[in-house]
Design a protein around this motif. Structure first.
Motif, PDB file in Angstrom:
ATOM      1  N   LEU A 199       0.811  -1.207   0.000  1.00 40.96           N
ATOM      2  CA  LEU A 199       0.000   0.000   0.000  1.00 40.96           C
ATOM      3  C   LEU A 199       0.855   1.273   0.000  1.00 40.96           C
ATOM      4  O   LEU A 199       0.554   2.241  -0.699  1.00 40.96           O
ATOM      5  N   PHE A 200       1.951   1.260   0.749  1.00 40.82           N
ATOM      6  CA  PHE A 200       2.741   2.484   0.937  1.00 40.82           C
ATOM      7  C   PHE A 200       4.089   2.456   0.222  1.00 40.82           C
ATOM      8  O   PHE A 200       4.924   3.326   0.446  1.00 40.82           O
ATOM      9  N   MET A 201       4.333   1.481  -0.649  1.00 41.57           N
ATOM     10  CA  MET A 201       5.645   1.332  -1.270  1.00 41.57           C
ATOM     11  C   MET A 201       6.013   2.523  -2.174  1.00 41.57           C
ATOM     12  O   MET A 201       7.194   2.750  -2.442  1.00 41.57           O
ATOM     13  N   ASN A 202       5.026   3.290  -2.634  1.00 41.62           N
ATOM     14  CA  ASN A 202       5.305   4.457  -3.473  1.00 41.62           C
ATOM     15  C   ASN A 202       5.237   5.762  -2.676  1.00 41.62           C
ATOM     16  O   ASN A 202       5.056   6.838  -3.247  1.00 41.62           O
ATOM     17  N   HIS A 203       5.394   5.669  -1.370  1.00 42.78           N
ATOM     18  CA  HIS A 203       5.321   6.852  -0.502  1.00 42.78           C
ATOM     19  C   HIS A 203       6.399   7.865  -0.876  1.00 42.78           C
ATOM     20  O   HIS A 203       7.492   7.512  -1.349  1.00 42.78           O
ATOM     21  N   GLU A 204       6.094   9.128  -0.637  1.00 41.85           N
ATOM     22  CA  GLU A 204       6.999  10.214  -1.011  1.00 41.85           C
ATOM     23  C   GLU A 204       8.339  10.172  -0.270  1.00 41.85           C
ATOM     24  O   GLU A 204       9.282  10.863  -0.648  1.00 41.85           O
ATOM     25  N   GLY A 205       8.428   9.348   0.756  1.00 44.15           N
ATOM     26  CA  GLY A 205       9.705   9.177   1.447  1.00 44.15           C
ATOM     27  C   GLY A 205      10.750   8.497   0.595  1.00 44.15           C
ATOM     28  O   GLY A 205      11.935   8.476   0.952  1.00 44.15           O
ATOM     29  N   GLY A 206      10.330   7.918  -0.521  1.00 39.93           N
ATOM     30  CA  GLY A 206      11.268   7.343  -1.479  1.00 39.93           C
ATOM     31  C   GLY A 206      11.866   6.009  -1.063  1.00 39.93           C
ATOM     32  O   GLY A 206      11.275   5.243  -0.300  1.00 39.93           O
ATOM     33  N   ALA A 207      13.084   5.759  -1.547  1.00 40.72           N
ATOM     34  CA  ALA A 207      13.744   4.472  -1.331  1.00 40.72           C
ATOM     35  C   ALA A 207      13.926   4.120   0.147  1.00 40.72           C
ATOM     36  O   ALA A 207      13.765   2.952   0.514  1.00 40.72           O
ATOM     37  N   PRO A 208      14.276   5.069   1.035  1.00 44.92           N
ATOM     38  CA  PRO A 208      14.419   4.691   2.454  1.00 44.92           C
ATOM     39  C   PRO A 208      13.128   4.146   3.058  1.00 44.92           C
ATOM     40  O   PRO A 208      13.161   3.159   3.810  1.00 44.92           O
ATOM     41  N   ILE A 209      11.986   4.781   2.734  1.00 42.62           N
ATOM     42  CA  ILE A 209      10.711   4.269   3.233  1.00 42.62           C
ATOM     43  C   ILE A 209      10.414   2.919   2.611  1.00 42.62           C
ATOM     44  O   ILE A 209       9.958   1.979   3.288  1.00 42.62           O
ATOM     45  N   TYR A 210      10.689   2.790   1.320  1.00 47.59           N
ATOM     46  CA  TYR A 210      10.462   1.508   0.642  1.00 47.59           C
ATOM     47  C   TYR A 210      11.276   0.397   1.292  1.00 47.59           C
ATOM     48  O   TYR A 210      10.763  -0.695   1.551  1.00 47.59           O
ATOM     49  N   ASP A 211      12.546   0.665   1.560  1.00 48.57           N
ATOM     50  CA  ASP A 211      13.402  -0.359   2.170  1.00 48.57           C
ATOM     51  C   ASP A 211      12.889  -0.764   3.558  1.00 48.57           C
ATOM     52  O   ASP A 211      12.930  -1.939   3.927  1.00 48.57           O
ATOM     53  N   THR A 212      12.402   0.211   4.315  1.00 45.73           N
ATOM     54  CA  THR A 212      11.843  -0.080   5.637  1.00 45.73           C
ATOM     55  C   THR A 212      10.602  -0.954   5.520  1.00 45.73           C
ATOM     56  O   THR A 212      10.425  -1.917   6.270  1.00 45.73           O
ATOM     57  N   LEU A 213       9.743  -0.623   4.559  1.00 47.14           N
ATOM     58  CA  LEU A 213       8.520  -1.407   4.345  1.00 47.14           C
ATOM     59  C   LEU A 213       8.843  -2.819   3.873  1.00 47.14           C
ATOM     60  O   LEU A 213       8.181  -3.789   4.267  1.00 47.14           O
ATOM     61  N   LEU A 214       9.856  -2.950   3.033  1.00 49.92           N
ATOM     62  CA  LEU A 214      10.256  -4.273   2.567  1.00 49.92           C
ATOM     63  C   LEU A 214      10.758  -5.125   3.737  1.00 49.92           C
ATOM     64  O   LEU A 214      10.438  -6.316   3.835  1.00 49.92           O
ATOM     65  N   CYS A 215      11.527  -4.518   4.628  1.00 48.47           N
ATOM     66  CA  CYS A 215      11.980  -5.231   5.835  1.00 48.47           C
ATOM     67  C   CYS A 215      10.789  -5.641   6.694  1.00 48.47           C
ATOM     68  O   CYS A 215      10.760  -6.749   7.250  1.00 48.47           O
ATOM     69  N   PHE A 216       9.803  -4.765   6.799  1.00 54.55           N
ATOM     70  CA  PHE A 216       8.594  -5.065   7.562  1.00 54.55           C
ATOM     71  C   PHE A 216       7.852  -6.247   6.946  1.00 54.55           C
ATOM     72  O   PHE A 216       7.374  -7.146   7.649  1.00 54.55           O
ATOM     73  N   ASP A 217       7.776  -6.253   5.618  1.00 54.36           N
ATOM     74  CA  ASP A 217       7.138  -7.366   4.911  1.00 54.36           C
ATOM     75  C   ASP A 217       7.879  -8.672   5.174  1.00 54.36           C
ATOM     76  O   ASP A 217       7.266  -9.713   5.473  1.00 54.36           O
ATOM     77  N   MET A 218       9.201  -8.635   5.089  1.00 53.15           N
ATOM     78  CA  MET A 218      10.001  -9.831   5.344  1.00 53.15           C
ATOM     79  C   MET A 218       9.881 -10.285   6.796  1.00 53.15           C
ATOM     80  O   MET A 218       9.883 -11.480   7.089  1.00 53.15           O
ATOM     81  N   PHE A 219       9.762  -9.332   7.701  1.00 57.82           N
ATOM     82  CA  PHE A 219       9.584  -9.672   9.113  1.00 57.82           C
ATOM     83  C   PHE A 219       8.284 -10.437   9.319  1.00 57.82           C
ATOM     84  O   PHE A 219       8.220 -11.376  10.110  1.00 57.82           O
TER      85      PHE A 219
END
Length: 271
Positions: free
Chosen positions: A99-119
């Motif tokens: 849902l939030f992978m295209n957030h305006e925070g860019g790659a750092p937010i994406y990387d955090t969300l990806l880690c959350f998904d993997m968690f």
């Protein structure tokens, strides 16, 4: 702006660089968005729409209905809690990621969300296995404690590998040792050295088979590899993996219920 009217969607080459991870999905990319606009994307079609709902709908169903089927009064409380959390974790974490992978925070937010998904994936592998270990080694309390500790340590290593992996192949490999550990438990049951319901064993084997096949489909990029652009919105590899993950969770739940039913009537032989 109407909530059901989305922004102009982008093609692959014009999408944010951190979202260019599947070159066979050519269209339907959301532009960089605020948190509010990410939430609005729940209401219009884009290439993450199916990924959100193939885990979002099961999450709501699991959250509401799984507690009704767990025999809370007849089992140790922790078994019900960890099983419930195991079933919820991969779906809710996945929804936030997509849902939030295209957030305006860019790659750092994406990387955090990806880690959350993997968690979330790590949690279902970890918490989902604890009742299996407990029941398989029911009559060997010392071995059970050692096995649980070993599995938790192995899972911690798996979390580290999954969140630091640089590709889908390496992420899938992160869960290999946990899968091997569970396979050893299943072999103990099959040979009679372990305890548990025979019906549960069949369900657990189906569970892990579905999870493995889903992971293989995802890394192989099938079927979109053979027809780029045709599966941008529906039935691409990631959506197929989502469906297989949900089925895997269902089989985990069915297997756990079979084990809990078996547990009610079983007593370990006296020494």
């Amino acid at each position: 702006m109407d909530i059901f009217t989305g922004p102009k969607l982008l093609d692959f080459k014009n999408s944010p660089l951190h979202l260019q991870f599947n070159k066979y999905v050519l269209t339907g990319y959301r532009p960089i968005s605020t948190c509010r606009d990410c939430l609005r994307s729940l209401f219009y079609l884009h290439n993450e729409f199916g990924n959100i709902y193939t885990h979002g709908i099961p999450f709501i169903c699991f959250m509401l209905f799984l507690p009704l089927s767990i025999p809370w009064a007849e089992v140790e409380w922790w078994i019900g809690v960890v099983h419930y959390l195991a079933c919820l974790s991969p779906t809710v974490c996945s929804v936030f990621y997509h849902l939030f992978m295209n957030h305006e925070g860019g790659a750092p937010i994406y990387d955090t969300l990806l880690c959350f998904d993997m968690f979330g994936v790590c949690l279902v592998n970890t918490l989902g296995a604890l009742p299996i270990i407990h029941i398989t080694l029911l009559c060997y309390p010392s071995s059970r404690r050692v096995a649980m500790l070993a599995y938790l340590l192995l899972s911690g290593y798996g979390v580290h590998c999954a969140v630091s992996a640089q590709s889908n192949v390496h992420r899938l490999q992160s869960f290999a040792w946990q899968a091997i550990f569970r396979f050893v438990l299943f072999m103990l049951r099959l040979t009679g050295a372990g305890r548990g319901s025979p019906a549960a064993l069949r369900l657990y084997l189906t569970m892990d088979t579905l999870a493995l096949l889903g992971g293989l489909v995802n890394i192989s990029r099938l079927p979109e590899r053979f027809s780029p652009g045709r599966f941008d919105y529906w039935f691409n590899s990631h959506q197929i993996m989502h469906i297989m993950v949900v089925l895997s969770i269902v089989y985990l739940h069915w297997g756990t219920l079979e084990d809990l039913t078996w547990l009610k009537g079983y007593h370990c032989p006296s020494e």
